[in-house]
Motif scaffolding. Structure first.
Motif, PDB file in Angstrom:
ATOM      1  N   LEU A  78      -2.856  -3.404   2.871  1.00  0.00           N
ATOM      2  CA  LEU A  78      -3.565  -2.148   2.665  1.00  0.00           C
ATOM      3  C   LEU A  78      -4.005  -1.535   4.075  1.00  0.00           C
ATOM      4  O   LEU A  78      -4.262  -2.237   4.877  1.00  0.00           O
ATOM      5  CB  LEU A  78      -4.890  -2.181   1.752  1.00  0.00           C
ATOM      6  N   LEU A  79      -3.816  -0.304   4.225  1.00  0.00           N
ATOM      7  CA  LEU A  79      -4.106   0.520   5.220  1.00  0.00           C
ATOM      8  C   LEU A  79      -5.017   1.520   4.935  1.00  0.00           C
ATOM      9  O   LEU A  79      -4.423   2.476   4.145  1.00  0.00           O
ATOM     10  CB  LEU A  79      -3.281   0.857   6.300  1.00  0.00           C
ATOM     11  N   ALA A  80      -6.431   1.699   5.438  1.00  0.00           N
ATOM     12  CA  ALA A  80      -7.035   2.823   4.894  1.00  0.00           C
ATOM     13  C   ALA A  80      -8.062   3.443   6.126  1.00  0.00           C
ATOM     14  O   ALA A  80      -8.225   2.755   7.013  1.00  0.00           O
ATOM     15  CB  ALA A  80      -8.160   2.467   4.045  1.00  0.00           C
ATOM     16  N   MET A  81      -7.950   4.865   5.962  1.00  0.00           N
ATOM     17  CA  MET A  81      -8.698   5.671   6.960  1.00  0.00           C
ATOM     18  C   MET A  81      -9.916   6.693   6.316  1.00  0.00           C
ATOM     19  O   MET A  81      -9.786   7.110   5.626  1.00  0.00           O
ATOM     20  CB  MET A  81      -8.062   6.344   7.766  1.00  0.00           C
ATOM     21  N   PRO A  82     -11.109   6.034   6.773  1.00  0.00           N
ATOM     22  CA  PRO A  82     -12.117   7.125   6.139  1.00  0.00           C
ATOM     23  C   PRO A  82     -12.227   8.456   6.530  1.00  0.00           C
ATOM     24  O   PRO A  82     -11.713   8.474   7.644  1.00  0.00           O
ATOM     25  CB  PRO A  82     -13.525   6.223   6.776  1.00  0.00           C
ATOM     26  N   ALA A  83     -12.932   9.112   5.640  1.00  0.00           N
ATOM     27  CA  ALA A  83     -12.860  10.713   6.021  1.00  0.00           C
ATOM     28  C   ALA A  83     -13.735  10.574   7.363  1.00  0.00           C
ATOM     29  O   ALA A  83     -14.531  10.077   7.395  1.00  0.00           O
ATOM     30  CB  ALA A  83     -13.584  11.364   4.900  1.00  0.00           C
ATOM     31  N   PRO A 108     -11.362   5.213  13.310  1.00  0.00           N
ATOM     32  CA  PRO A 108     -11.886   4.187  12.259  1.00  0.00           C
ATOM     33  C   PRO A 108     -10.586   3.893  11.337  1.00  0.00           C
ATOM     34  O   PRO A 108      -9.884   4.588  10.791  1.00  0.00           O
ATOM     35  CB  PRO A 108     -12.943   5.041  11.559  1.00  0.00           C
ATOM     36  N   PHE A 109     -10.599   2.550  11.097  1.00  0.00           N
ATOM     37  CA  PHE A 109      -9.541   2.124   9.982  1.00  0.00           C
ATOM     38  C   PHE A 109     -10.018   0.871   9.530  1.00  0.00           C
ATOM     39  O   PHE A 109     -11.020  -0.038   9.776  1.00  0.00           O
ATOM     40  CB  PHE A 109      -8.231   2.105  10.574  1.00  0.00           C
ATOM     41  N   LEU A 110      -9.183   0.576   8.203  1.00  0.00           N
ATOM     42  CA  LEU A 110      -9.657  -0.904   7.585  1.00  0.00           C
ATOM     43  C   LEU A 110      -8.058  -1.372   7.227  1.00  0.00           C
ATOM     44  O   LEU A 110      -7.254  -0.450   6.680  1.00  0.00           O
ATOM     45  CB  LEU A 110     -10.476  -0.945   6.592  1.00  0.00           C
ATOM     46  N   MET A 111      -7.831  -2.672   7.472  1.00  0.00           N
ATOM     47  CA  MET A 111      -6.492  -3.141   7.263  1.00  0.00           C
ATOM     48  C   MET A 111      -6.766  -4.381   6.306  1.00  0.00           C
ATOM     49  O   MET A 111      -7.754  -5.008   6.812  1.00  0.00           O
ATOM     50  CB  MET A 111      -5.694  -3.451   8.191  1.00  0.00           C
ATOM     51  N   ALA A 112      -6.226  -4.774   5.434  1.00  0.00           N
ATOM     52  CA  ALA A 112      -6.098  -5.910   4.647  1.00  0.00           C
ATOM     53  C   ALA A 112      -4.754  -6.380   4.259  1.00  0.00           C
ATOM     54  O   ALA A 112      -4.153  -5.435   3.692  1.00  0.00           O
ATOM     55  CB  ALA A 112      -6.978  -5.783   3.512  1.00  0.00           C
ATOM     56  N   VAL A 113      -4.453  -7.432   4.503  1.00  0.00           N
ATOM     57  CA  VAL A 113      -3.050  -7.931   4.231  1.00  0.00           C
ATOM     58  C   VAL A 113      -3.328  -9.383   3.557  1.00  0.00           C
ATOM     59  O   VAL A 113      -3.584 -10.386   4.238  1.00  0.00           O
ATOM     60  CB  VAL A 113      -2.191  -8.116   5.693  1.00  0.00           C
ATOM     61  N   HIS A 114      -2.458  -9.723   2.711  1.00  0.00           N
ATOM     62  CA  HIS A 114      -2.302 -10.832   1.948  1.00  0.00           C
ATOM     63  C   HIS A 114      -1.459 -11.891   2.797  1.00  0.00           C
ATOM     64  O   HIS A 114      -0.391 -11.362   2.984  1.00  0.00           O
ATOM     65  CB  HIS A 114      -1.872 -10.846   0.616  1.00  0.00           C
ATOM     66  N   LYS A 121     -18.228  -3.399  12.444  1.00  0.00           N
ATOM     67  CA  LYS A 121     -18.621  -4.679  11.673  1.00  0.00           C
ATOM     68  C   LYS A 121     -18.715  -4.464  10.243  1.00  0.00           C
ATOM     69  O   LYS A 121     -18.493  -4.887   9.468  1.00  0.00           O
ATOM     70  CB  LYS A 121     -19.668  -5.265  12.446  1.00  0.00           C
ATOM     71  N   GLU A 122     -19.716  -3.349   9.989  1.00  0.00           N
ATOM     72  CA  GLU A 122     -20.042  -2.859   8.492  1.00  0.00           C
ATOM     73  C   GLU A 122     -19.009  -2.556   7.726  1.00  0.00           C
ATOM     74  O   GLU A 122     -18.938  -3.125   6.476  1.00  0.00           O
ATOM     75  CB  GLU A 122     -20.933  -1.500   8.599  1.00  0.00           C
ATOM     76  N   ARG A 123     -17.922  -1.891   8.150  1.00  0.00           N
ATOM     77  CA  ARG A 123     -16.464  -1.668   7.406  1.00  0.00           C
ATOM     78  C   ARG A 123     -15.916  -2.981   7.016  1.00  0.00           C
ATOM     79  O   ARG A 123     -15.640  -3.029   5.658  1.00  0.00           O
ATOM     80  CB  ARG A 123     -15.673  -0.793   7.998  1.00  0.00           C
ATOM     81  N   VAL A 124     -15.757  -3.986   7.921  1.00  0.00           N
ATOM     82  CA  VAL A 124     -15.119  -5.225   7.497  1.00  0.00           C
ATOM     83  C   VAL A 124     -16.141  -6.016   6.703  1.00  0.00           C
ATOM     84  O   VAL A 124     -15.560  -6.814   5.527  1.00  0.00           O
ATOM     85  CB  VAL A 124     -14.699  -5.837   8.545  1.00  0.00           C
ATOM     86  N   SER A 125     -17.390  -6.068   6.905  1.00  0.00           N
ATOM     87  CA  SER A 125     -18.175  -6.871   6.165  1.00  0.00           C
ATOM     88  C   SER A 125     -18.306  -6.396   4.504  1.00  0.00           C
ATOM     89  O   SER A 125     -18.303  -7.211   3.747  1.00  0.00           O
ATOM     90  CB  SER A 125     -19.898  -6.650   6.691  1.00  0.00           C
ATOM     91  N   ALA A 126     -18.366  -4.859   4.503  1.00  0.00           N
ATOM     92  CA  ALA A 126     -18.185  -4.613   3.215  1.00  0.00           C
ATOM     93  C   ALA A 126     -16.962  -5.116   2.412  1.00  0.00           C
ATOM     94  O   ALA A 126     -16.928  -5.293   1.131  1.00  0.00           O
ATOM     95  CB  ALA A 126     -18.199  -2.975   3.122  1.00  0.00           C
TER      96      ALA A 126
END
Length: 190
Positions: A81-86, A99-105, A173-178
């Motif tokens: 997953l690669l996500a970018m917030p508004a 800003p981004f969030l990445m999650a990879v199995h 930190k907040e984005r990854v913690s969530a």
């Protein structure tokens, strides 16, 4: 749980890959790769290639991690997953790192990813901190995008954790913690 459940309603763009290994196996023959490499489309993509410094990626990644981009991508064992917030455009002008969030199995490659991240931080001379969040170690590092020409740009925070074979990385930190909490609790609140 699908990794898409780790993002909330504030995400503007989310790209989900259901099988990262299948995507990598078929990448060179994919329509996107063919278009990207087509000499007739090259002039259209040249500004993007230069802005993203794509020609430097393998060298920089190998210098930082000891592996190529493809070598790192090969550690993806399943979904990604690669996500970018508004964005808040007023703040985005001042942000050094978008800003981004990445999650990879990453499955069985989790310890290898942890080692690469630790060695990369050591090579870069980056001191950070760790926190334990519901039994998961959250790594927090200051991060500044290289070669910025904006005098108002400041450092951001890069955070990451590995939980149940899923590597979560993102700015803030907040984005990854969530996302870590979401993975433990079956998704984030939207």
């Amino acid at each position: 749980m699908p990794l898409a459940d780790l993002v909330d309603d504030h995400i503007a763009v989310a790209v989900v890959v259901n099988d990262a290994q299948a995507l990598l196996r078929g990448w060179d023959g994919s329509p996107f790769a063919k278009t990207w490499n087509d000499p007739r489309a090259s002039s259209f993509f040249t500004p993007l290639r230069e802005k993203l410094r794509i020609g430097e990626w393998d060298e920089k990644v190998k210098e930082a991690t000891g592996s190529t981009v493809r070598g790192l991508l090969a550690m993806a064992a399943g979904e990604a997953l690669l996500a970018m917030p508004a964005p808040d455009f007023a703040k985005l002008k001042k942000a050094d790192v978008p800003p981004f969030l990445m999650a990879v199995h990453v499955g069985d490659h989790a310890s290898e990813v942890e080692k690469i991240m630790a060695e990369a931080a050591l090579k870069a001379g980056v001191d950070g901190q760790t926190e334990v969040l519901a039994g998961t170690t959250l790594h927090i590092r200051p991060f500044t995008a290289p070669k910025t020409d904006r005098p108002d740009a400041g450092p951001g925070t890069l955070a990451w954790a590995i939980i149940d074979g899923v590597w979560i990385l993102g700015t803030g930190k907040e984005r990854v913690s969530a996302a870590v909490s979401g993975l433990k609790n079956g998704g984030v609140d939207t």
